[in-house]
Design an enzyme around this catalytic site. Structure first.
Site, PDB file in Angstrom:
ATOM      1  N   HIS A  79      26.251 -39.757 -10.776  1.00 12.14           N
ATOM      2  CA  HIS A  79      24.518 -38.880 -10.790  1.00 12.14           C
ATOM      3  C   HIS A  79      24.752 -40.668  -9.627  1.00 12.14           C
ATOM      4  O   HIS A  79      23.384 -41.320  -9.691  1.00 12.14           O
ATOM      5  CB  HIS A  79      23.946 -38.947 -10.916  1.00 12.14           C
ATOM      6  CG  HIS A  79      21.917 -38.987 -10.663  1.00 12.14           C
ATOM      7  ND1 HIS A  79      22.091 -37.931  -9.228  1.00 12.14           N
ATOM      8  CD2 HIS A  79      20.960 -39.067 -10.123  1.00 12.14           C
ATOM      9  CE1 HIS A  79      20.859 -38.069  -8.924  1.00 12.14           C
ATOM     10  NE2 HIS A  79      20.257 -38.191  -9.670  1.00 12.14           N
ATOM     11  N   CYS A  88      16.792 -38.721  -4.585  1.00 13.17           N
ATOM     12  CA  CYS A  88      18.173 -37.797  -4.754  1.00 13.17           C
ATOM     13  C   CYS A  88      18.762 -37.190  -4.326  1.00 13.17           C
ATOM     14  O   CYS A  88      19.271 -36.833  -4.441  1.00 13.17           O
ATOM     15  CB  CYS A  88      17.552 -38.297  -6.138  1.00 13.17           C
ATOM     16  SG  CYS A  88      17.444 -39.732  -7.111  1.00 13.17           S
ATOM     17  N   SER A 148      21.163 -39.018 -17.114  1.00 13.84           N
ATOM     18  CA  SER A 148      23.067 -39.345 -16.212  1.00 13.84           C
ATOM     19  C   SER A 148      23.146 -40.954 -15.749  1.00 13.84           C
ATOM     20  O   SER A 148      22.195 -41.349 -15.826  1.00 13.84           O
ATOM     21  CB  SER A 148      22.817 -38.555 -14.721  1.00 13.84           C
ATOM     22  OG  SER A 148      21.236 -39.014 -13.984  1.00 13.84           O
TER      23      SER A 148
END
Lengths: 134, 386
Positions: free
Chosen positions: B335, B83, B207
């Site tokens: 996200h 991420c 998220s």
């Protein structure tokens, strides 16, 4: 998802996943799984060590939205277990009600089915932890 | 030493883009950034992306996106750090400029997550964990963060309500951001009444799965002048840091310290010649509320165990001492994993240019922190108004 025909991928971890074999460096630092370098002192002189499989729950969760492949088992408890030799291990808990799980709860290792793939696919076994059976 | 400045920024709204594919999103954001900078060609392209191979069976994103955007036969590669891929891609772009090898670099972060089944998305995201020792046991990413959250609450005596305040703050700010996925303010009860995903993490602690792309154009001050970009539109990348920690959460020496974030932040502060007290706003990686708390501690804004206290004391709002997630954060803005570091960067640029919808008054220095894995691969960047 690709079909899991790579039996070797699972077979090569039998000693860790069936017998809970970890690593111990020349200075006595124990870790799991066994690594090429001791995470504490950097020693590369590592031998295999049989872990007792007894430990305590230090944190836990109930997995309600699992990764694909684990839907059949949901919801299931997953925990961090601190073994009496020191290393922390992530594993599912079994033979326990979610309400009974608590910080410091004593557990012992058992071998259980973790997952199976469709029809002619392989079945994965490994360790889970449960409250000790006297 | 050369300096690197951002002269253009662009993005797409974050959401479920059913009509747009990965390449459409990436090229749209890239063109927006190039138009913003006033450039029609670049020397190279860096693509931040985490899971294109799993979600849409597409790798080789450097070639795909540079080709689709008509950028010619330039060097172009994908940068992957889970991420934190976006934050890492920005750093690779900056390194190329600072080295002198390339003068005008485009960086785009893109992720297309809604083309598949949700349970597959859960599986793919867990690829950032340790496949043999975490995913093998049925650990989702939410579950791993939940283990940390429960331990944090137990260790420091916080409640689910305390951590929910991070979501409330993120949604309050996201409500003003036209590019955010969720544009509604929420209350603590909204979080508490949402269903558990992996106890104690509830749906509104986490998220969303979504699509999006964001992009920046990086160059040197000299080249920016040559290109005719007015100085008030430059944003300097003043500091960068990156570090890893154990990929397997169980192997972590201390479950409640984001050591990789601390090391990355120290490097970035040193390079920029600033400390946490000099930062006017923070875009931290609140993929889960617990990560917002731990991040504030790791980057030196709060003492260990006191990250959630900052939220309780109301210090994280736009007009308070430590404004975080000024555009909604990962929670409300969204996200799209590999694109998030670029969204954070674009947001820092807008804040420092004074163009943000929730503007921090007179913002001069901003920090972005981008987490890959359960704290295993972390990027911190510091931006300064020129």
């Amino acid at each position: 998802m690709a079909r899991p025909m790579q039996v070797a991928r699972y077979w090569r971890h039998f000693s860790e996943k069936y017998r809970l074999i970890g690593g111990k460096c020349e200075n006595g630092h124990v870790h799991f799984p066994k690594r090429p370098v001791c995470p504490v002192c950097g020693s590369k002189n590592i031998e295999e060590v049989q872990l007792s499989g007894k430990g305590k729950v230090i944190s836990w969760t109930i997995v309600r939205n699992p990764p694909s492949g684990f839907e059949y088992y949901k919801p299931y408890p997953l925990a961090l277990v601190e073994l009496e030799e020191g290393p922390i291990v992530l594993a599912q808990l079994t033979d326990v009600e979610p309400d009974e799980i608590d910080f410091g709860m004593e557990v012992e290792v058992v071998t259980r089915k973790l997952r199976e793939f469709e029809e002619d696919g392989i079945i994965l076994y490994g360790y889970k932890f449960r409250p000790p059976v006297e | 030493m050369r300096k690197a400045v951002i002269i253009g920024a662009g993005m797409t709204p974050v959401g479920e883009h059913w009509k747009l594919g990965l390449r459409d999103l990436a090229v749209e954001a890239l063109f927006n950034a190039m138009e913003d900078a006033g450039v029609d060609k670049v020397d190279s392209l860096y693509v931040g992306n985490m899971l294109s191979g799993s979600f849409v069976e597409q790798e080789n994103l450097g070639a795909l996106i540079a080709d689709w955007a008509g950028l010619g036969n330039i060097p172009a590669v994908k940068v992957e750090a889970a991420c934190a891929s976006g934050g890492a891609a920005v750093q690779e772009g900056v390194k190329a400029v600072l080295s002198g090898l390339e003068d005008v670099v485009a960086v785009v972060g893109v992720e297309k997550m809604t083309d598949g089944w949700p349970s597959d998305a859960t599986r793919y995201l867990a690829y950032a964990a340790d496949a043999e020792w975490e995913l093998f046991h049925g650990a989702s990413f939410v579950a791993l963060n939940a283990l940390v959250m429960r331990y944090y609450m137990k260790t420091y005596g916080y409640t689910e309500e305390d951590l929910a305040l991070f979501s409330v703050n993120a949604h309050a700010n996201g409500a003003k951001n036209p590019y955010a996925m969720f544009k509604r303010p929420i209350k603590v009860d909204t979080v508490l009444n949402s269903p558990y995903v992996a106890d104690p993490i509830k749906l509104f602690d986490a998220s969303p799965v979504c699509d999006g792309a964001a992009s920046v154009i990086i160059t040197t001050p000299e080249k920016a002048r040559e290109l005719g970009v007015p100085k008030e539109r430059w944003v300097e990348i003043a500091g960068m840091g990156r570090a890893i920690d154990t990929i397997n959460l169980a192997n972590r020496e201390d479950l409640l310290t984001l050591r990789a974030a601390r090391i990355a932040a120290e490097k970035a502060y040193k390079m920029a010649g600033v400390g946490p007290e000099d930062i006017d706003f923070f875009e931290i990686h609140d993929a889960f509320t617990i990560m917002a708390a731990l991040s504030l501690e790791a980057i030196g804004v709060a003492k260990k165990g006191e990250g959630a206290k900052l939220a309780k004391e109301g210090q994280i709002a736009i007009d308070a001492g430590y404004p975080i997630q000024t555009m909604g954060g990962l929670k409300a803005r969204g996200h799209p994993v590999g694109a998030t570091g670029l969204y954070q960067t674009v947001e820092a640029v807008l804040q420092l240019r004074g163009e943000a919808p929730s503007q921090v008054p007179d913002a001069e220095v901003g920090l972005t922190q981008n987490i890959g894995g359960t704290g295993s691969n972390i990027t911190v960047n510091i931006f300064r108004r020129v």
